[in-house]
Every structure is written in structure tokens, then in C-alpha cells.
Design a protein around this motif. Structure first.
Motif, PDB file in Angstrom:
ATOM      1  N   ARG A   1       0.845  -1.207   0.000  1.00 43.83           N
ATOM      2  CA  ARG A   1       0.000   0.000   0.000  1.00 43.83           C
ATOM      3  C   ARG A   1       0.874   1.249   0.000  1.00 43.83           C
ATOM      4  NH1 ARG A   1      -5.161  -0.857   2.478  1.00 43.83           N
ATOM      5  NH2 ARG A   1      -4.901   1.066   3.675  1.00 43.83           N
ATOM      6  N   LEU A   2       0.594   2.126  -0.940  1.00 44.49           N
ATOM      7  CA  LEU A   2       1.345   3.376  -1.026  1.00 44.49           C
ATOM      8  C   LEU A   2       0.372   4.529  -0.770  1.00 44.49           C
ATOM      9  CD1 LEU A   2       4.007   4.234  -3.710  1.00 44.49           C
ATOM     10  CD2 LEU A   2       2.246   5.898  -3.130  1.00 44.49           C
ATOM     11  N   VAL A   3       0.629   5.283   0.300  1.00 42.65           N
ATOM     12  CA  VAL A   3      -0.279   6.363   0.701  1.00 42.65           C
ATOM     13  C   VAL A   3       0.432   7.705   0.574  1.00 42.65           C
ATOM     14  CG1 VAL A   3      -1.780   7.230   2.541  1.00 42.65           C
ATOM     15  CG2 VAL A   3      -1.275   4.778   2.388  1.00 42.65           C
ATOM     16  N   ILE A   4      -0.251   8.652  -0.059  1.00 42.79           N
ATOM     17  CA  ILE A   4       0.334   9.989  -0.214  1.00 42.79           C
ATOM     18  C   ILE A   4      -0.429  10.971   0.665  1.00 42.79           C
ATOM     19  CG2 ILE A   4       0.828  11.868  -1.829  1.00 42.79           C
ATOM     20  CD1 ILE A   4       0.808   9.661  -4.043  1.00 42.79           C
ATOM     21  N   ALA A   5       0.267  11.626   1.586  1.00 44.34           N
ATOM     22  CA  ALA A   5      -0.374  12.583   2.486  1.00 44.34           C
ATOM     23  C   ALA A   5       0.149  13.984   2.208  1.00 44.34           C
ATOM     24  CB  ALA A   5      -0.097  12.201   3.932  1.00 44.34           C
ATOM     25  N   GLU A   6      -0.791  14.902   2.154  1.00 44.06           N
ATOM     26  CA  GLU A   6      -0.440  16.278   1.829  1.00 44.06           C
ATOM     27  C   GLU A   6      -0.455  17.104   3.101  1.00 44.06           C
ATOM     28  OE1 GLU A   6      -3.436  17.779  -0.805  1.00 44.06           O
ATOM     29  OE2 GLU A   6      -2.791  19.844  -0.529  1.00 44.06           O
ATOM     30  N   GLY A   7       0.722  17.446   3.621  1.00 40.12           N
ATOM     31  CA  GLY A   7       0.793  18.266   4.820  1.00 40.12           C
ATOM     32  C   GLY A   7       1.125  19.704   4.479  1.00 40.12           C
ATOM     33  N   ALA A   8       1.188  20.539   5.513  1.00 39.75           N
ATOM     34  CA  ALA A   8       1.460  21.954   5.270  1.00 39.75           C
ATOM     35  C   ALA A   8       2.921  22.163   4.865  1.00 39.75           C
ATOM     36  CB  ALA A   8       1.142  22.762   6.520  1.00 39.75           C
ATOM     37  N   GLU A   9       3.830  21.476   5.554  1.00 40.12           N
ATOM     38  CA  GLU A   9       5.254  21.625   5.237  1.00 40.12           C
ATOM     39  C   GLU A   9       5.773  20.461   4.410  1.00 40.12           C
ATOM     40  OE1 GLU A   9       7.470  22.004   8.820  1.00 40.12           O
ATOM     41  OE2 GLU A   9       6.313  23.760   9.478  1.00 40.12           O
ATOM     42  N   ASP A  10       5.250  19.297   4.724  1.00 37.36           N
ATOM     43  CA  ASP A  10       5.759  18.077   4.112  1.00 37.36           C
ATOM     44  C   ASP A  10       4.715  17.396   3.239  1.00 37.36           C
ATOM     45  OD1 ASP A  10       8.140  18.199   5.399  1.00 37.36           O
ATOM     46  OD2 ASP A  10       7.855  16.406   6.630  1.00 37.36           O
ATOM     47  N   VAL A  11       5.194  16.718   2.223  1.00 32.88           N
ATOM     48  CA  VAL A  11       4.384  15.697   1.577  1.00 32.88           C
ATOM     49  C   VAL A  11       4.998  14.384   2.043  1.00 32.88           C
ATOM     50  CG1 VAL A  11       3.715  14.656  -0.609  1.00 32.88           C
ATOM     51  CG2 VAL A  11       3.910  17.144  -0.415  1.00 32.88           C
ATOM     52  N   THR A  12       4.202  13.521   2.660  1.00 35.17           N
ATOM     53  CA  THR A  12       4.747  12.253   3.128  1.00 35.17           C
ATOM     54  C   THR A  12       4.156  11.110   2.310  1.00 35.17           C
ATOM     55  OG1 THR A  12       4.925  13.152   5.358  1.00 35.17           O
ATOM     56  CG2 THR A  12       5.102  10.767   5.133  1.00 35.17           C
ATOM     57  N   ILE A  13       5.015  10.213   1.911  1.00 31.73           N
ATOM     58  CA  ILE A  13       4.562   9.037   1.170  1.00 31.73           C
ATOM     59  C   ILE A  13       4.967   7.807   1.967  1.00 31.73           C
ATOM     60  CG2 ILE A  13       4.685   7.772  -1.010  1.00 31.73           C
ATOM     61  CD1 ILE A  13       5.389  10.407  -2.387  1.00 31.73           C
ATOM     62  N   LYS A  14       3.969   7.000   2.274  1.00 33.29           N
ATOM     63  CA  LYS A  14       4.250   5.791   3.060  1.00 33.29           C
ATOM     64  C   LYS A  14       4.096   4.577   2.166  1.00 33.29           C
ATOM     65  CE  LYS A  14       1.143   4.196   5.995  1.00 33.29           C
ATOM     66  NZ  LYS A  14       0.328   3.971   7.199  1.00 33.29           N
ATOM     67  N   ILE A  15       5.045   3.684   2.247  1.00 33.63           N
ATOM     68  CA  ILE A  15       4.965   2.426   1.508  1.00 33.63           C
ATOM     69  C   ILE A  15       4.940   1.303   2.538  1.00 33.63           C
ATOM     70  CG2 ILE A  15       6.130   0.885  -0.142  1.00 33.63           C
ATOM     71  CD1 ILE A  15       7.089   4.407  -0.381  1.00 33.63           C
ATOM     72  N   SER A  16       3.834   0.583   2.591  1.00 30.64           N
ATOM     73  CA  SER A  16       3.667  -0.472   3.599  1.00 30.64           C
ATOM     74  C   SER A  16       3.588  -1.827   2.931  1.00 30.64           C
ATOM     75  CB  SER A  16       2.369  -0.274   4.374  1.00 30.64           C
ATOM     76  OG  SER A  16       2.315   1.007   4.920  1.00 30.64           O
ATOM     77  N   ASP A  17       4.340  -2.762   3.476  1.00 35.85           N
ATOM     78  CA  ASP A  17       4.207  -4.121   2.951  1.00 35.85           C
ATOM     79  C   ASP A  17       4.065  -5.119   4.087  1.00 35.85           C
ATOM     80  OD1 ASP A  17       6.817  -5.384   3.778  1.00 35.85           O
ATOM     81  OD2 ASP A  17       7.682  -3.844   2.459  1.00 35.85           O
ATOM     82  N   GLU A  18       3.612  -6.299   3.723  1.00 35.29           N
ATOM     83  CA  GLU A  18       3.535  -7.389   4.690  1.00 35.29           C
ATOM     84  C   GLU A  18       4.515  -8.472   4.270  1.00 35.29           C
ATOM     85  OE1 GLU A  18      -0.605  -8.543   5.353  1.00 35.29           O
ATOM     86  OE2 GLU A  18      -1.172  -6.431   5.121  1.00 35.29           O
ATOM     87  N   GLY A  19       5.737  -8.027   4.036  1.00 35.75           N
ATOM     88  CA  GLY A  19       6.775  -8.926   3.542  1.00 35.75           C
ATOM     89  C   GLY A  19       7.622  -9.539   4.649  1.00 35.75           C
ATOM     90  N   GLY A  20       7.156  -9.443   5.900  1.00 32.01           N
ATOM     91  CA  GLY A  20       7.883 -10.103   6.988  1.00 32.01           C
ATOM     92  C   GLY A  20       8.785  -9.197   7.796  1.00 32.01           C
ATOM     93  N   GLY A  21       9.002  -7.982   7.304  1.00 28.49           N
ATOM     94  CA  GLY A  21       9.793  -7.020   8.082  1.00 28.49           C
ATOM     95  C   GLY A  21      11.282  -7.303   8.070  1.00 28.49           C
ATOM     96  N   ILE A  22      11.980  -6.541   8.904  1.00 29.80           N
ATOM     97  CA  ILE A  22      13.432  -6.639   8.993  1.00 29.80           C
ATOM     98  C   ILE A  22      13.772  -6.914  10.450  1.00 29.80           C
ATOM     99  CG2 ILE A  22      15.612  -5.388   8.616  1.00 29.80           C
ATOM    100  CD1 ILE A  22      13.910  -3.484   6.776  1.00 29.80           C
ATOM    101  N   ARG A  23      14.698  -7.799  10.705  1.00 28.67           N
ATOM    102  CA  ARG A  23      15.080  -8.062  12.094  1.00 28.67           C
ATOM    103  C   ARG A  23      15.646  -6.809  12.743  1.00 28.67           C
ATOM    104  NH1 ARG A  23      18.079 -13.827  11.235  1.00 28.67           N
ATOM    105  NH2 ARG A  23      16.333 -14.702  10.091  1.00 28.67           N
ATOM    106  N   ARG A  24      15.391  -6.663  14.030  1.00 26.81           N
ATOM    107  CA  ARG A  24      15.858  -5.459  14.699  1.00 26.81           C
ATOM    108  C   ARG A  24      17.386  -5.382  14.684  1.00 26.81           C
ATOM    109  NH1 ARG A  24      14.654  -2.942  19.753  1.00 26.81           N
ATOM    110  NH2 ARG A  24      14.480  -4.943  20.806  1.00 26.81           N
ATOM    111  N   SER A  25      18.032  -6.553  14.716  1.00 26.29           N
ATOM    112  CA  SER A  25      19.497  -6.568  14.691  1.00 26.29           C
ATOM    113  C   SER A  25      20.035  -6.099  13.340  1.00 26.29           C
ATOM    114  CB  SER A  25      20.019  -7.961  15.008  1.00 26.29           C
ATOM    115  OG  SER A  25      19.536  -8.877  14.038  1.00 26.29           O
ATOM    116  N   GLY A  26      19.218  -6.227  12.300  1.00 22.80           N
ATOM    117  CA  GLY A  26      19.686  -5.824  10.971  1.00 22.80           C
ATOM    118  C   GLY A  26      19.258  -4.420  10.608  1.00 22.80           C
TER     119      GLY A  26
END
Ligand code: ADP
Ligand code: MG
Length: 413
Positions: free
Chosen positions: A311-336
Motif C-alpha cells: 500500500r502506497l499512501v500519499i499525504a499532503e501536509g502543510a510543510e511536508d508531503v509524506t509518502i508511506k509504503i507499507s508491505d507485509e513482507g515479513g519485516g526486517i530483524r531489529r538486529s539488521g
């Protein structure tokens, strides 16, 4: 008050002729330059040395936009005169840096090749006469285009040099990377001083290429880019449209490698636009989406379930445009998680191992370990940032923040 922008470098005030300070940094630089003297003309080396102590002049997105309101012939002339002064200074900083790298990296063949490119480009710029007429400007544009081409493979070249250094150190340290390519690079220790150099070096490269690219684009104002462009900057860029292009490109590479590609859903306002460099945004989103596609594809490789969409979400803020890319691909280990920002860190096979001295590696879904750190530099170049948050075992969210005011001056390493 700090002088800024194109005008700063083109006004009458002469730059300090080498504010040589007697510090050890200067001494080190002097030593490094003496190594150059074996290969190059003495005057050239002296000039580079002196230029390497001059300040670089930064510009901002807003500055480039404001500048774009002037008549085009004046823009081209001022921009050419600015670059004629500014580029040699930036190149000289890079030469001095490349000659002074820690851990013997400066003596790697690839690093020396890159250094020579900077020396040659510096030399050509210095030999070029003062830009006065339209014809001069025309020729100058041709010159900087050639320079841009000469430097096209700097990133894989330096990467290969660093990789060799890391492998040597791993061997000396008794670490056996093993015979397989898989994850080899991930097993090699990080070198913080090299990391720091690469961040600064690549950031500088982004700046140089932006300046040259901007001039060339102003010069070649063509029909493929419409009225809404000022050079490379799209004054009404739709992040949604750029995202769709980047997704298409990333998915087609995924298709090629996996025979299939997870879906990517896009959420955002169709009509929202702001001023940005679409090439940079495309690059960042392409890298982030590739990472998500790979993670999801790997996780669902042996599964009968359909892979969950990214899922790619585009948010329009006053100072920033933020784009979030979310996946359910298992994540990354905290150690890595810390290591994902280091260059060359990858959990894929590295195509760099196959690269020789002249040919850059192939375009692949993953493996250079440059996607995240370079994307973060692109974001920061115009005052934004990139964050990656992971839920190990579930998935990853990448937050790309873009500064929409464009008033942040480029970082100058
Ligand atoms: P590359 O993709 O060439 O390996 P990157 O810098 O893009 O280099 O990513 C570095 C590493 O971070 C990847 O090899 C992978 O292990 C991890 N990574 C990045 N993004 C994701 C993600 N969305 N899900 C899981 N792991 C990821
Ligand atoms: Mg990647």
C-alpha cells in the motif's frame, strides 16, 4: 550574512584565493596533492589544491524556481557563469577527499579512476574561457554534458572499490565469507568511516548532477517537458502520477525476476501537485517499491495464498508531503535494522561481484545495497528525509518525507 545562490558566485567579489590554514587537515591535503603531482601537471595540481579550500555555494529548490522567472537567455548566461565558477570548486573538494580516504581506499584502482575523472573535468572547466556570448554558453553546455557522461558510472565504480576493500579486510581479519555469493556482503563488517565518506561523497554527486542537469534542461527546453517545468523541476508535479510510473517500473523488474509481482494499491488525491524534481521522486519510490516487492515475493514464494498488496499512501501536509509504503513482507530483524542504511548492505546476491572495471552491473530488483541509503540522500538533498520502521515477522513501513516549501539549502559535504 551568507551569500547564496547563483548570484553569489557570479558577483564581482573574488573568492578568497585559497584560505590555506596550517591545520593538520591542510597538511594532509598537501600530502595527498603531492601524490597527484606524479601524474599531473604541477600548475593543475596547485590549482586543484587551492580550489579545494574555497567554499562551495549551495542553492535551494526555491532558489532555482525563483531564478526561473527571469528571461531564459539571462538565466542561461548567469547559470553558465555560476557553474563555470562553482563546478571546479566542487570537483576540487572531491579530488582532495578521494586522495585522503581512510583504510587505504584511496589506492584502490577504481577510486583512482574516479579521481582522474574529477581531475579531468576540473581541468576542462578551468581551461574553458569566460562565458560571455550565447555561443560561449552553447559550447559550455556541451562541455558540462560531456562531463556528466564521463561521471555516469561513479556510483558502481566506487561501490566496487569499497567492496574489494571490505573483502580484503574480511580475509585479513580471518572472516571467511564462504564460497557462495548469497549474503556474502552482509557478513562483512561495516566500516563507519567509509560509510561517512560515502554519504558525503554521494550527496555531493547528487548536488553536482542536479546543477548540471538543471542547466542542460533549461538550455534544451523541449516539448516533452511542458510549460510547467523550470529546468528539471516540475512546478505542478503529481506525486500520484510519479508513484504509478515508479510502481510500473519496479513491478516489471519483479516480473522478470520472479515471474510474478504483488499488487500495489495507491491512495492519494488525484489532483494534488507541488513543485519537485520528478526524477528524484521516481528514483526513491522505485527503490522503496522494489524492496517491498522483493520482501513480499520471497515471503509468499512457497505459499498457496495470494500475496497481500503493498500500500502506497500519499499525504499532503502543510510543510511536508509524506509518502508511506507499507508491505507485509515479513519485516526486517531489529538486529539488521541499523545496517540497512549502510552502503553495500544487502541480503540479496551482489551483482557487484560480477562487475569488471568498465562495465556497471545489471539492473536488478536488489543486490547493490544502495537503494535505501541513496534514497535517503535524495530525500535529504531537498530538505526531506526517509525512515524505515519494521515489524519483524509482519512487514515494513517506509516513510518518505518531502519538503514542499523547497527553501532548504542543499547540504554541502
Ligand atoms: P538492496 O535492495 O539492494 O539489498 P537496499 O538498500 O534497498 O539494498 O536494502 C537493504 C536491505 O534491507 C535489503 O537487502 C533487505 O534485506 C532489507 N530491506 C529493505 N527493505 C525491506 C522491506 N521492505 N522488507 C524487508 N526487508 C527490507
Ligand atoms: Mg533495494
Amino acid at each position: 550574512q551568507q551569500r547564496r545562490g547563483y548570484a553569489a558566485a557570479t558577483d564581482a567579489t573574488p573568492a578568497p584565493a585559497g584560505k590555506v590554514d596550517p591545520s593538520s587537515a591542510a597538511a594532509a591535503s598537501r600530502r595527498a596533492m603531492s601524490a597527484l603531482a606524479d601524474k599531473y601537471d604541477r600548475t593543475l595540481v596547485e590549482n586543484i589544491y587551492r580550489s579545494s579550500f574555497k567554499n562551495q555555494t549551495g542553492v535551494s529548490l526555491k532558489y532555482m524556481l525563483d531564478f526561473g522567472s527571469q528571461p531564459i537567455h539571462r538565466q542561461l548566461m548567469v547559470s553558465a557563469q555560476f557553474l563555470h565558477k562553482e563546478l571546479p570548486v566542487r570537483f576540487a573538494h572531491r579530488v582532495a577527499e578521494l586522495e585522503n580516504l581512510p583504510l587505504g581506499l584511496s589506492s584502490k584502482a577504481q577510486v583512482q579512476t574516479v579521481r582522474d575523472w574529477y581531475v579531468e573535468s576540473y581541468d576542462e572547466l578551468l581551461k574553458f574561457p569566460t562565458v560571455k556570448t550565447n555561443e560561449d554558453e552553447e559550447k559550455f553546455t556541451e562541455l558540462i554534458k560531456r562531463i556528466m557522461e564521463r561521471h555516469a558510472n561513479v556510483v558502481p565504480m566506487i561501490a566496487r572499490g569499497v567492496l574489494e576493500l571490505k573483502m580484503e579486510m574480511a580475509e585479513k581479519g580471518g572472516t571467511r565469507p564462504g564460497t557462495g555469493k548469497k549474503g556474502l556482503v552482509a557478513q562483512i563488517n561495516d566500516l563507519p568511516e567509509i560509510q561517512q565518506f560515502l554519504d558525503g561523497f554521494y550527496m555531493s554527486r547528487i548536488g553536482i548532477r542536479m546543477l548540471i542537469g538543471q542547466h542542460v534542461a533549461l538550455h534544451e527546453k523541449d516539448d516533452t517537458r511542458g510549460e510547467d517545468y523550470i529546468g528539471l523541476i516540475h512546478t505542478k508535479m503529481s506525486p500520484l502520477r510519479v508513484a504509478r510510473d515508479a510502481i510500473d517500473d519496479a513491478r516489471s523488474i519483479c516480473m522478470r525476476q520472479y515471474g510474478d509481482a504483488p499488487e500495489v494499491e495507491v491512495f492519494g488525491d488525484e489532483s494534488f501537485t507541488f513543485a519537485y524534481e520528478p526524477g528524484h521522486l521516481h528514483q526513491m519510490l522505485f527503490e522503496l517499491v522494489k524492496n517491498s516487492l522483493r520482501a513480499v515475493s520471497d515471503k509468499y514464494a512457497d505459499s498457496d495464498d495470494d500475496p497481500p498488496p503493498i500500500r502506497l499512501v500519499i499525504a499532503e501536509g502543510a510543510e511536508d508531503v509524506t509518502i508511506k509504503i507499507s508491505d507485509e513482507g515479513g519485516g526486517i530483524r531489529r538486529s539488521g535494522l541499523q545496517r540497512i542504511w549502510t552502503y553495500l548492505y544487502t541480503t540479496a546476491d551482489s551483482p557487484l561481484l560480477e562487475m569488471d572495471e568498465h562495465t556497471p552491473g545489471p539492473v536488478v530488483l536488489a543486490g547493490y545495497g544502495y537503494g535505501l541509503p541513496l534514497s535517503r540522500l535524495y530525500a535529504r538533498y531537498f530538505g526531506g528525509d526517509l525512515q524505515v520502521i519494521s515489524m519483524d515477522g509482519y512487514g515494513t513501513d517506509a516513510y518518505l518525507h518531502l519538503n514542499r516549501l523547497g527553501n532548504v539549502q542543499e547540504p554541502l559535504p
